[in-house]
Enzyme design. Structure first.
Site, PDB file in Angstrom:
ATOM      1  N   LYS A  51      19.360  16.282 -11.668  1.00 22.24           N
ATOM      2  CA  LYS A  51      19.731  17.671 -11.369  1.00 22.24           C
ATOM      3  C   LYS A  51      20.020  17.838  -9.871  1.00 22.24           C
ATOM      4  O   LYS A  51      21.009  18.454  -9.486  1.00 22.24           O
ATOM      5  CB  LYS A  51      18.600  18.625 -11.813  1.00 22.24           C
ATOM      6  CG  LYS A  51      18.442  18.711 -13.334  1.00 22.24           C
ATOM      7  CD  LYS A  51      17.186  19.474 -13.763  1.00 22.24           C
ATOM      8  CE  LYS A  51      16.991  19.387 -15.279  1.00 22.24           C
ATOM      9  NZ  LYS A  51      15.781  20.073 -15.755  1.00 22.24           N
ATOM     10  N   GLN A  95      10.024  21.997 -13.749  1.00 23.93           N
ATOM     11  CA  GLN A  95      10.275  20.986 -14.770  1.00 23.93           C
ATOM     12  C   GLN A  95       9.091  20.904 -15.745  1.00 23.93           C
ATOM     13  O   GLN A  95       7.928  20.864 -15.320  1.00 23.93           O
ATOM     14  CB  GLN A  95      10.517  19.616 -14.101  1.00 23.93           C
ATOM     15  CG  GLN A  95      10.957  18.512 -15.051  1.00 23.93           C
ATOM     16  CD  GLN A  95      12.322  18.737 -15.682  1.00 23.93           C
ATOM     17  OE1 GLN A  95      13.168  19.452 -15.152  1.00 23.93           O
ATOM     18  NE2 GLN A  95      12.558  18.129 -16.832  1.00 23.93           N
ATOM     19  N   ASP A 118      16.789  28.404 -15.996  1.00 27.23           N
ATOM     20  CA  ASP A 118      16.513  27.690 -17.241  1.00 27.23           C
ATOM     21  C   ASP A 118      16.659  28.610 -18.463  1.00 27.23           C
ATOM     22  O   ASP A 118      16.720  28.135 -19.598  1.00 27.23           O
ATOM     23  CB  ASP A 118      15.071  27.155 -17.237  1.00 27.23           C
ATOM     24  CG  ASP A 118      14.992  25.669 -16.910  1.00 27.23           C
ATOM     25  OD1 ASP A 118      15.968  24.947 -17.201  1.00 27.23           O
ATOM     26  OD2 ASP A 118      13.950  25.236 -16.394  1.00 27.23           O
TER      27      ASP A 118
HETATM   28  N1  GUN Z   1      12.051  19.590 -19.764  1.00 27.39           N
HETATM   29  C1  GUN Z   1      12.925  19.183 -20.711  1.00 27.39           C
HETATM   30  N2  GUN Z   1      14.035  19.941 -20.679  1.00 27.39           N
HETATM   31  C2  GUN Z   1      13.859  20.829 -19.697  1.00 27.39           C
HETATM   32  C3  GUN Z   1      14.665  21.890 -19.182  1.00 27.39           C
HETATM   33  O1  GUN Z   1      15.781  22.169 -19.625  1.00 27.39           O
HETATM   34  N3  GUN Z   1      14.133  22.593 -18.154  1.00 27.39           N
HETATM   35  C4  GUN Z   1      12.911  22.332 -17.646  1.00 27.39           C
HETATM   36  N4  GUN Z   1      12.459  23.089 -16.647  1.00 27.39           N
HETATM   37  N5  GUN Z   1      12.129  21.361 -18.099  1.00 27.39           N
HETATM   38  C5  GUN Z   1      12.613  20.625 -19.124  1.00 27.39           C
END
Ligand code: GUN
Length: 291
Positions: A51, A95, A118
């Site tokens: 990311k 995350q 998110d």
């Molecule tokens: N863990 C797995 N997928 C995601 C996501 O899209 N966002 C976040 N913050 N954590 C994750």
């Protein structure tokens, strides 16, 4: 046809980079995404790293805040409040998964909905259900974008979403049932208590496999001409790979591919699209398109 998520994701990222150049030349503030990573989970490290890298490539500012696994819930919530109040940061993510002593729900509800790129905050989930402008969660948003770019017909189609997780299956079922394109499907949301899943799959025009069981969907469960979207990403040990593992989807690709009009591979299908989604949401946050 194999849906090339990697290619489409890079196309979208290039489009976003072009937008960033315009923002720069007009002297406006450049998009800034922040991420909080708690602990040292291997998969989370990889995802957050990807990311941050994508942000830099698109010309965004990015900040990564690493917190020790032993951080208290209160300390983490305070960090979130700090980012909520930081005018330099347009949007941020925490995350997941988090260590078990921290409530993910509390964490999500502490993030300001305006910065929740998110799309996990109940306000954003509620706005999505009501078809109001909102940040859409990365995986369903990525799938929608992929369908759009390949002009996949969805109106009037029967669709089964297998798996009702908060971040994939449940929002996916809502987005595909909405009165828009892609959308207007007749959706079945299947889960672990569903009866006759084989028959439901076999009669569906579109199958979204998001249950997290490697190679669950086989050719006998798929009708000719179906669209199959594979959301699975299970890591299994693999001796001859550099990383020591390989990724398996929820679909037996080699046999299902023969029957499909469209199918996503793993890796290189849905996964890369989630990065494009996050950048799209951050650009929206920067432009205050939603709030
Ligand atoms: N863990 C797995 N997928 C995601 C996501 O899209 N966002 C976040 N913050 N954590 C994750």
């Amino acid at each position: 046809m194999i849906l090339d998520g990697k290619k489409i994701s890079l196309e979208i990222q290039d489009e976003i980079a072009a937008e960033v150049l315009k923002i720069k030349s007009s002297g406006k503030k450049i998009p800034h995404l922040a991420a909080i990573l708690v602990g040292n989970d291997g998969a989370s490290e990889t995802y957050v790293g990807a990311k941050v890298k994508a942000c830099e490539k698109a010309g965004f500012h990015s900040s990564l805040f690493r917190m020790p696994a032993a951080i208290t819930e209160n300390e983490l919530l305070n960090k979130i409040i700090e980012l909520n109040n930081d005018p330099n940061i347009d949007g941020f993510i925490v995350q997941l998964p988090l260590p078990s002593h921290i409530s993910s729900q509390k964490v999500i509800e502490t993030i300001s909905p305006e910065k929740d790129v998110d799309g996990f905050h109940p306000v954003n989930v509620g706005r999505m259900v009501l078809n109001l402008p909102s940040y859409l969660p990365a995986t369903p948003f990525g799938i929608i974008q992929l369908m759009k770019r390949y002009n996949i017909e969805t109106t009037g189609k029967s669709c089964v979403v297998i798996g009702r997780s908060q971040i994939v299956g449940t929002p996916m079922s809502i987005l595909l049932a909405r009165n828009s394109y892609p959308g207007n499907c007749t959706v079945t949301l299947a889960h672990s208590k569903t009866k006759n899943l084989n028959e439901i799959c076999k009669s569906s025009d579109i199958i979204i496999a998001a249950l997290g069981k490697p190679e669950f969907l086989n050719a006998n469960m798929v009708k000719d001409g179906a669209v199959v979207i594979d959301v699975g990403i299970t890591r299994v040990p693999a001796q001859n790979s550099k990383s020591g593992f390989k990724l398996l989807g929820d679909v037996k690709f080699d046999e299902v591919v023969e029957k499909c009009s469209f199918i996503t591979p793993v890796p290189g299908g849905v996964g890369p699209m989630t990065i494009a989604s996050l950048l799209m949401n951050t650009l929206k946050a920067n432009r205050k398109e939603i709030y």
